[in-house]
Write an enzyme that holds these catalytic residues in place. Structure first.
Site, mmCIF file in Angstrom:
data_model
loop_
_atom_site.group_PDB
_atom_site.id
_atom_site.type_symbol
_atom_site.label_atom_id
_atom_site.label_comp_id
_atom_site.label_asym_id
_atom_site.label_seq_id
_atom_site.Cartn_x
_atom_site.Cartn_y
_atom_site.Cartn_z
ATOM 1 N N CYS A 225 0.856 -1.179 0.000
ATOM 2 C CA CYS A 225 0.000 0.000 0.000
ATOM 3 C C CYS A 225 0.897 1.235 0.000
ATOM 4 O O CYS A 225 2.115 1.133 -0.077
ATOM 5 C CB CYS A 225 -0.902 0.019 1.236
ATOM 6 S SG CYS A 225 -2.023 -1.406 1.361
ATOM 7 N N ARG B 138 18.887 -1.977 -14.952
ATOM 8 C CA ARG B 138 18.949 -3.072 -15.929
ATOM 9 C C ARG B 138 18.014 -4.220 -15.542
ATOM 10 O O ARG B 138 17.291 -4.756 -16.376
ATOM 11 C CB ARG B 138 20.376 -3.616 -16.007
ATOM 12 C CG ARG B 138 21.375 -2.756 -16.729
ATOM 13 C CD ARG B 138 22.728 -3.456 -16.679
ATOM 14 N NE ARG B 138 23.796 -2.696 -17.300
ATOM 15 C CZ ARG B 138 25.077 -3.054 -17.271
ATOM 16 N NH1 ARG B 138 25.430 -4.162 -16.634
ATOM 17 N NH2 ARG B 138 25.987 -2.317 -17.869
ATOM 18 N N THR C 173 22.860 -1.493 -12.213
ATOM 19 C CA THR C 173 22.343 -2.858 -12.213
ATOM 20 C C THR C 173 20.885 -2.911 -11.769
ATOM 21 O O THR C 173 20.112 -3.758 -12.238
ATOM 22 C CB THR C 173 23.214 -3.775 -11.322
ATOM 23 O OG1 THR C 173 22.858 -5.128 -11.569
ATOM 24 C CG2 THR C 173 23.051 -3.460 -9.848
ATOM 25 N N ARG D 204 -4.791 2.290 -0.656
ATOM 26 C CA ARG D 204 -4.954 0.889 -0.273
ATOM 27 C C ARG D 204 -4.936 -0.094 -1.441
ATOM 28 O O ARG D 204 -5.658 0.067 -2.425
ATOM 29 C CB ARG D 204 -6.274 0.701 0.477
ATOM 30 C CG ARG D 204 -6.381 -0.708 1.061
ATOM 31 C CD ARG D 204 -7.683 -0.944 1.769
ATOM 32 N NE ARG D 204 -7.642 -2.236 2.449
ATOM 33 C CZ ARG D 204 -8.703 -2.980 2.720
ATOM 34 N NH1 ARG D 204 -9.909 -2.560 2.382
ATOM 35 N NH2 ARG D 204 -8.576 -4.135 3.334
ATOM 36 N N LEU D 205 -4.088 -1.103 -1.310
ATOM 37 C CA LEU D 205 -4.169 -2.316 -2.111
ATOM 38 C C LEU D 205 -4.638 -3.408 -1.156
ATOM 39 O O LEU D 205 -3.886 -3.834 -0.272
ATOM 40 C CB LEU D 205 -2.814 -2.673 -2.718
ATOM 41 C CG LEU D 205 -2.789 -3.942 -3.578
ATOM 42 C CD1 LEU D 205 -3.618 -3.749 -4.839
ATOM 43 C CD2 LEU D 205 -1.370 -4.336 -3.940
ATOM 44 N N ALA D 206 -5.851 -3.855 -1.300
ATOM 45 C CA ALA D 206 -6.442 -4.802 -0.351
ATOM 46 C C ALA D 206 -5.918 -6.207 -0.619
ATOM 47 O O ALA D 206 -6.130 -6.763 -1.699
ATOM 48 C CB ALA D 206 -7.957 -4.783 -0.465
ATOM 49 N N ASN E 3 1.902 -0.097 5.775
ATOM 50 C CA ASN E 3 2.116 -0.769 4.501
ATOM 51 C C ASN E 3 2.839 -2.067 4.818
ATOM 52 O O ASN E 3 4.013 -2.044 5.193
ATOM 53 C CB ASN E 3 2.971 0.107 3.569
ATOM 54 C CG ASN E 3 3.459 -0.655 2.355
ATOM 55 O OD1 ASN E 3 2.799 -1.571 1.886
ATOM 56 N ND2 ASN E 3 4.625 -0.286 1.847
ATOM 57 N N GLY E 4 2.129 -3.180 4.706
ATOM 58 C CA GLY E 4 2.816 -4.422 5.028
ATOM 59 C C GLY E 4 1.875 -5.572 5.268
ATOM 60 O O GLY E 4 0.649 -5.443 5.171
ATOM 61 N N ILE F 186 10.007 -13.675 -18.237
ATOM 62 C CA ILE F 186 10.150 -12.680 -19.289
ATOM 63 C C ILE F 186 11.573 -12.719 -19.839
ATOM 64 O O ILE F 186 12.520 -13.067 -19.126
ATOM 65 C CB ILE F 186 9.828 -11.255 -18.767
ATOM 66 C CG1 ILE F 186 9.768 -10.258 -19.936
ATOM 67 C CG2 ILE F 186 10.833 -10.808 -17.703
ATOM 68 C CD1 ILE F 186 9.185 -8.908 -19.551
#
Length: 536
Positions: A2, A321, A318, A55-57, A80-81, A269
């Site tokens: 979050c 990159r 780095t 918020r990211l729930a 956040n955690g 990827i």
């Protein structure tokens, strides 16, 4: 994952007049929390402590579990955690949660035991600000390794805290909040206390190092399994895994696959010539994941470079990159799946001395010292990369190998057991612990840097592009223009130029480079050990 924001005003009374600027600053963190934006609000009647939240729930996805979280009329929290042992703490101490948020347990622990014991008993990745109205104090803390980002700044009577530096850069000079540390501020007065609650190897200095190989392998296997499974279980959102086909990410994927009762999606990827795409394909088939293979071009990577650096907040070579492929892969995951939480294999190269430059270590003691320093700096490099490349697309990354229990074990071990020269292979302990989870073709695959494994033409393409973009005149004046952290190549100059389109101040003091080497390029391909291991 979050975005938290806090303002402390060190005066007798604050003012509602700060709200417009606070709203503007906290909006810089919107990408970290698209599910709900909680506007800045004063936490005390005198308007001296302000919290806001993006918020990211992940745990407790209902509205009642949003933040700031409150306990009674005196305690409020933005965090956040993820607290991975929140269920255990609730059961152990008989707490009665009012929400489904795993972070709520911080308030219960703080009220019952105070700050120090709370920090010692929490198992998780966190950065939080807690207002104690009874004591009229603001408490700020960051997890042991610095998995979750936090910055702070002071300007006159105002002290600011935010998940990313971009939210502070217009009001003060931001600084990283040190991992494993805390601050206690007396609201309206001064900094009362600050200190550390975790230090790498501090707990091991009083004990003789472990030398029993089988015992270490057994403990490592148990702790890795625990770290992965707790990170899989503690999510109300779907969990996936980044998979490069190397030892670290493959072991995480294999353990996670056994824990889940539904298909595990893996993501890789690379450029068309990528070794990682081939290796990840083999690993996914062996583990049994639903695998997604994403390719990109050098042109696509270069087009995203400036925006990537804005999210990373670093000009480190780095880091940039390696971040770009992860950034593009995170974008694809966000746009094409409903997966929000990604497990990643960061950590073993620092903790278990897995970098190929360790074959050149002068002594086992210096190998151990280097590993300690690398772990302490993770929050500036690999951990930063993992967080920002995913957070840019509103995803949360979890890094099981950096669980403090695993870090503590590594530095309890006689350094010779972590030494690739003594053991004949880097990360041999971890490779032994992976027996039964991975076939030998994956378990024994030599170390390959992510920025190289996605395709050697990636770094070659950046260098060629940089040579065209940076004139010889600019290059000749590099020291005058950049006296601090002077670029050591045109590629580094390009990154620095793009960085200063977004930021004025540097947040690092040195580039990440291999130890015990004269190399000015961080790529493992410049090392003799890489040439030897990958000659076939």
């Amino acid at each position: 994952m979050c975005g938290i924001f806090c303002l402390l005003i060190q005066s007798l009374r604050g003012s509602d007049a700060v709200k417009p600027i606070l709203y503007q600053l906290h909006s810089k963190l919107a990408h970290r929390g698209p599910d709900m934006s909680v506007s800045p609000a004063a936490q005390d009647s005198l308007q001296r402590v302000w919290f806001s939240f993006q918020r990211l729930a992940i745990n407790g996805i209902d509205q009642a579990s949003s933040q700031p979280l409150r306990l009674g009329s005196q305690l409020s929290l933005v965090c956040n955690g993820e607290i991975f042992n929140h269920h255990e703490l609730v059961q152990k101490y008989g707490f009665e949660p009012q929400t489904h948020s795993d972070c709520e347990v911080i308030l219960f622990m703080y009220r019952k035991f105070g700050l120090q014991r709370t920090l010692q008993e929490l198992e998780g990745e966190f950065a939080f600000c807690l207002y104690d109205g009874e004591l009229d104090q603001l408490v700020v803390a960051r997890d042991s390794i610095g998995i979750r980002p936090l910055f702070w700044a002071q300007n006159g009577q105002k002290v600011w805290f935010a998940s990313e530096a971009k939210a502070l850069k217009t009001v003060a000079k931001p600084k990283p909040f040190p991992p494993g540390s805390y601050q206690v501020w007396s609201v309206g007065k001064v900094l009362l206390d600050q200190g550390t609650f975790y230090q790498v190897k501090a707990n091991q200095l009083a004990h003789a190092p472990l030398t029993d190989w089988e015992q270490v392998v057994r403990q490592l296997r148990e702790r890795v399994i625990h770290a992965v499974t707790t990170r899989v279980r503690n999510s109300d959102r779907r969990v996936g895994v980044f998979l490069s086909g190397g030892l670290d990410s493959s072991l995480v994927a294999a353990i996670a696959k056994q824990e889940l009762n539904h298909p595990l999606h893996s993501f890789a990827i690379g450029l068309p010539d990528s070794k990682d795409l081939v290796a990840a394909r083999i690993a996914a088939e062996a583990i049994g994941t639903v695998h997604h293979e994403i390719s990109f071009t050098v042109k696509e990577g270069l087009a995203a470079m400036s925006q990537l650096i804005y999210h990373l907040e670093t000009p480190d070579i780095t880091t940039i990159r390696a971040s770009l492929p992860m950034y593009l892969l995170s974008k694809w995951i966000k746009q094409n799946t409903d997966i929000t939480v990604l497990l990643s294999g960061e950590g073993p190269d620092e903790v278990w001395s897995g970098y190929l430059y360790n074959y050149q270590r002068p002594s086992v003691q210096e190998l151990d010292q280097d590993a300690q320093q690398r772990v302490k700096q993770l929050y500036l490099y690999d951990v930063l990369r993992a967080d920002r490349a995913t957070a840019a697309w509103s995803l949360e990354v979890r890094v099981p190998f950096l669980d403090p229990a695993i870090v503590d074990l590594a530095f309890s071990v006689d350094p010779s057991l972590r030494d690739p020269v003594t053991q004949g292979l880097e990360k041999r302990l971890l490779r032994e612990a992976a027996k039964g989870f991975l076939p030998d073709s994956i378990r024994l695959r030599p170390k390959e840097a992510f920025s190289d494994g996605v395709g050697y033409s990636w770094v070659q393409g950046i260098r060629a592009y940089s040579a065209r973009q940076i004139s010889d005149e600019e290059w000749a004046n590099r020291t005058a223009l950049y006296p601090e952290l002077t670029p050591n190549s045109k590629e580094a100059y390009l990154y620095r130029k793009l960085y200063h389109q977004h930021f004025d101040e540097l947040l690092i003091t040195q580039y990440w480079l291999p130890s015990w080497s004269q190399a000015t390029d961080p790529s493992a391909t410049v090392l003799e050990s890489h040439k030897r291991l990958h000659s076939s």
